[in-house]
Scaffold this motif. Structure first.
Motif, PDB file in Angstrom:
ATOM      1  N   ASP A 184       0.827  -1.212   0.000  1.00 54.22           N
ATOM      2  CA  ASP A 184       0.000   0.000   0.000  1.00 54.22           C
ATOM      3  C   ASP A 184       0.859   1.260   0.000  1.00 54.22           C
ATOM      4  O   ASP A 184       0.520   2.245  -0.672  1.00 54.22           O
ATOM      5  CB  ASP A 184      -0.946  -0.019   1.198  1.00 54.22           C
ATOM      6  CG  ASP A 184      -1.983  -1.119   1.073  1.00 54.22           C
ATOM      7  OD1 ASP A 184      -2.996  -0.918   0.377  1.00 54.22           O
ATOM      8  OD2 ASP A 184      -1.772  -2.200   1.641  1.00 54.22           O
ATOM      9  N   GLN A 185       1.955   1.235   0.731  1.00 55.14           N
ATOM     10  CA  GLN A 185       2.868   2.375   0.745  1.00 55.14           C
ATOM     11  C   GLN A 185       3.425   2.629  -0.656  1.00 55.14           C
ATOM     12  O   GLN A 185       3.489   3.772  -1.123  1.00 55.14           O
ATOM     13  CB  GLN A 185       4.006   2.119   1.724  1.00 55.14           C
ATOM     14  CG  GLN A 185       5.055   3.223   1.760  1.00 55.14           C
ATOM     15  CD  GLN A 185       6.228   2.860   2.652  1.00 55.14           C
ATOM     16  OE1 GLN A 185       6.084   2.109   3.612  1.00 55.14           O
ATOM     17  NE2 GLN A 185       7.388   3.402   2.329  1.00 55.14           N
ATOM     18  N   GLN A 186       3.804   1.549  -1.344  1.00 55.13           N
ATOM     19  CA  GLN A 186       4.362   1.710  -2.685  1.00 55.13           C
ATOM     20  C   GLN A 186       3.310   2.161  -3.691  1.00 55.13           C
ATOM     21  O   GLN A 186       3.600   2.943  -4.599  1.00 55.13           O
ATOM     22  CB  GLN A 186       5.018   0.414  -3.129  1.00 55.13           C
ATOM     23  CG  GLN A 186       6.286   0.096  -2.360  1.00 55.13           C
ATOM     24  CD  GLN A 186       7.054  -1.059  -2.971  1.00 55.13           C
ATOM     25  OE1 GLN A 186       6.796  -1.467  -4.095  1.00 55.13           O
ATOM     26  NE2 GLN A 186       8.004  -1.580  -2.226  1.00 55.13           N
ATOM     27  N   LEU A 187       2.075   1.664  -3.563  1.00 58.25           N
ATOM     28  CA  LEU A 187       1.003   2.139  -4.435  1.00 58.25           C
ATOM     29  C   LEU A 187       0.810   3.644  -4.266  1.00 58.25           C
ATOM     30  O   LEU A 187       0.613   4.373  -5.241  1.00 58.25           O
ATOM     31  CB  LEU A 187      -0.298   1.404  -4.124  1.00 58.25           C
ATOM     32  CG  LEU A 187      -0.381  -0.062  -4.556  1.00 58.25           C
ATOM     33  CD1 LEU A 187      -1.643  -0.715  -4.006  1.00 58.25           C
ATOM     34  CD2 LEU A 187      -0.331  -0.201  -6.075  1.00 58.25           C
ATOM     35  N   SER A 188       0.893   4.102  -3.015  1.00 52.61           N
ATOM     36  CA  SER A 188       0.765   5.537  -2.749  1.00 52.61           C
ATOM     37  C   SER A 188       1.913   6.321  -3.365  1.00 52.61           C
ATOM     38  O   SER A 188       1.717   7.403  -3.932  1.00 52.61           O
ATOM     39  CB  SER A 188       0.710   5.765  -1.231  1.00 52.61           C
ATOM     40  OG  SER A 188       0.689   7.143  -0.933  1.00 52.61           O
ATOM     41  N   GLU A 189       3.124   5.763  -3.288  1.00 56.06           N
ATOM     42  CA  GLU A 189       4.301   6.469  -3.795  1.00 56.06           C
ATOM     43  C   GLU A 189       4.272   6.641  -5.311  1.00 56.06           C
ATOM     44  O   GLU A 189       4.855   7.591  -5.844  1.00 56.06           O
ATOM     45  CB  GLU A 189       5.567   5.724  -3.372  1.00 56.06           C
ATOM     46  CG  GLU A 189       5.856   5.833  -1.867  1.00 56.06           C
ATOM     47  CD  GLU A 189       6.999   4.930  -1.421  1.00 56.06           C
ATOM     48  OE1 GLU A 189       7.496   4.150  -2.257  1.00 56.06           O
ATOM     49  OE2 GLU A 189       7.380   5.005  -0.239  1.00 56.06           O
ATOM     50  N   ILE A 190       3.611   5.731  -6.015  1.00 54.61           N
ATOM     51  CA  ILE A 190       3.534   5.863  -7.480  1.00 54.61           C
ATOM     52  C   ILE A 190       2.183   6.453  -7.905  1.00 54.61           C
ATOM     53  O   ILE A 190       1.821   6.426  -9.079  1.00 54.61           O
ATOM     54  CB  ILE A 190       3.764   4.509  -8.182  1.00 54.61           C
ATOM     55  CG1 ILE A 190       2.685   3.485  -7.786  1.00 54.61           C
ATOM     56  CG2 ILE A 190       5.151   3.967  -7.877  1.00 54.61           C
ATOM     57  CD1 ILE A 190       2.805   2.160  -8.545  1.00 54.61           C
TER      58      ILE A 190
END
Length: 280
Positions: free
Chosen positions: A149-155
């Motif tokens: 979820d953190q990575q989805l937010s970052e992209i």
């Protein structure tokens, strides 16, 4: 779109738990003499029977599948909670643990991790302060660290409000989720790619996902099949499952795996291979 399928099983599966894995094994669960009996049929036709001393109704079984080391993973719901038990090859219980509330789907991957997707209830629940949408467990119940979820937010990908379905293909995990209709591919450490489906009118609650060269096969309400083309800018296609003569099947339930689509009908079980090549 019409999909011709071949019949692979003649017996009725009514009232049974039915599951297929990526190796083509068929699992049929029934109640027998006060316990659960699972008949496992290999693609070769060889069969074996595993007895589990549990009284879980078949409709409450979420998953029963053999691991690569010949253990059996049993996921079921009880009083609206998901529970997991792992059995040895001879049916002895080895481990047991509970899953968080709001669990909506599960997947046993090739590395013997149990992935669990969460509904909005689980994502936004008090026991999930970090708002994780998908969790990864070892078969002894240990939660692995992931940062999906953190990575989805970052992209700047759409946030996961509800995880509908999980699938595996070529070592990657695919998650079908809402907002709108979105598919994300990832492994234990990184998000690899995100597809945002352009056909916004085609939305709803899905329960299964599979991936082929043609695109993304999605199942809705257990018996309605559609294909999201690999070029996701193209319209979603509704798919009719047919017998070898082209007659549409009366489907009770669909099962999607990494290699095939299975249709459970009144007249038996039908299969269509989706590994490699293009589906005509």
């Amino acid at each position: 779109m019409h999909l011709k399928m071949n019949k692979i099983h003649n017996e009725s599966t009514k009232g049974c738990f039915c599951h297929f894995d990526g190796c083509g094994r068929l699992y049929l669960g029934r109640h027998q003499n006060g316990s659960l009996s699972f008949t496992i049929t290999e693609e070769s036709g060889d069969t074996r029977v595993i007895h589990i001393n549990e009284q879980i109704p078949c409709e409450d079984i979420i998953l029963f599948q053999q691991s690569s080391d010949d253990r059996y993973v049993f996921v079921y719901s009880k009083l609206y909670e998901y529970k997991v038990k792992v059995f040895s090859a001879d049916g002895k219980e080895q481990s047991a643990f509970s899953l968080p509330s709001g669990a909506s789907c599960s997947l046993l991957d090739e590395k013997q991790n149990l992935w669990v997707g969460l509904s909005d209830e689980g994502i936004y629940g008090d026991e999930n302060p970090s708002g994780q949408s998908v969790l990864c467990f070892t078969l002894d119940g240990q939660l692995k660290k992931t940062h999906i979820d953190q990575q989805l937010s970052e992209i700047y990908a759409p946030v996961v409000d509800d995880c509908y379905a999980l699938a595996e293909k070529d070592g990657l995990i695919y998650m079908l989720y809402y907002s709108y209709t979105v598919i994300a591919a990832f492994d234990e450490t990184d998000v690899k790619r995100v597809w945002i489906i352009s056909d916004k009118e085609y939305c709803g609650v899905y329960d299964q996902l599979a991936i082929s060269d043609d695109g993304f096969w999605i199942c809705k309400d257990e018996h309605l099949l559609s294909l999201i083309p690999a070029d996701v800018s193209l319209p979603v296609q509704e798919v009719k499952c047919c017998d070898p003569d082209g007659r549409e099947l009366s489907i009770q339930q669909l099962k999607l795996t990494s290699n095939a689509i299975y249709a459970i009908s009144d007249s038996g079980i039908y299969k269509r291979d989706i590994r490699g090549g293009k589906t005509k």
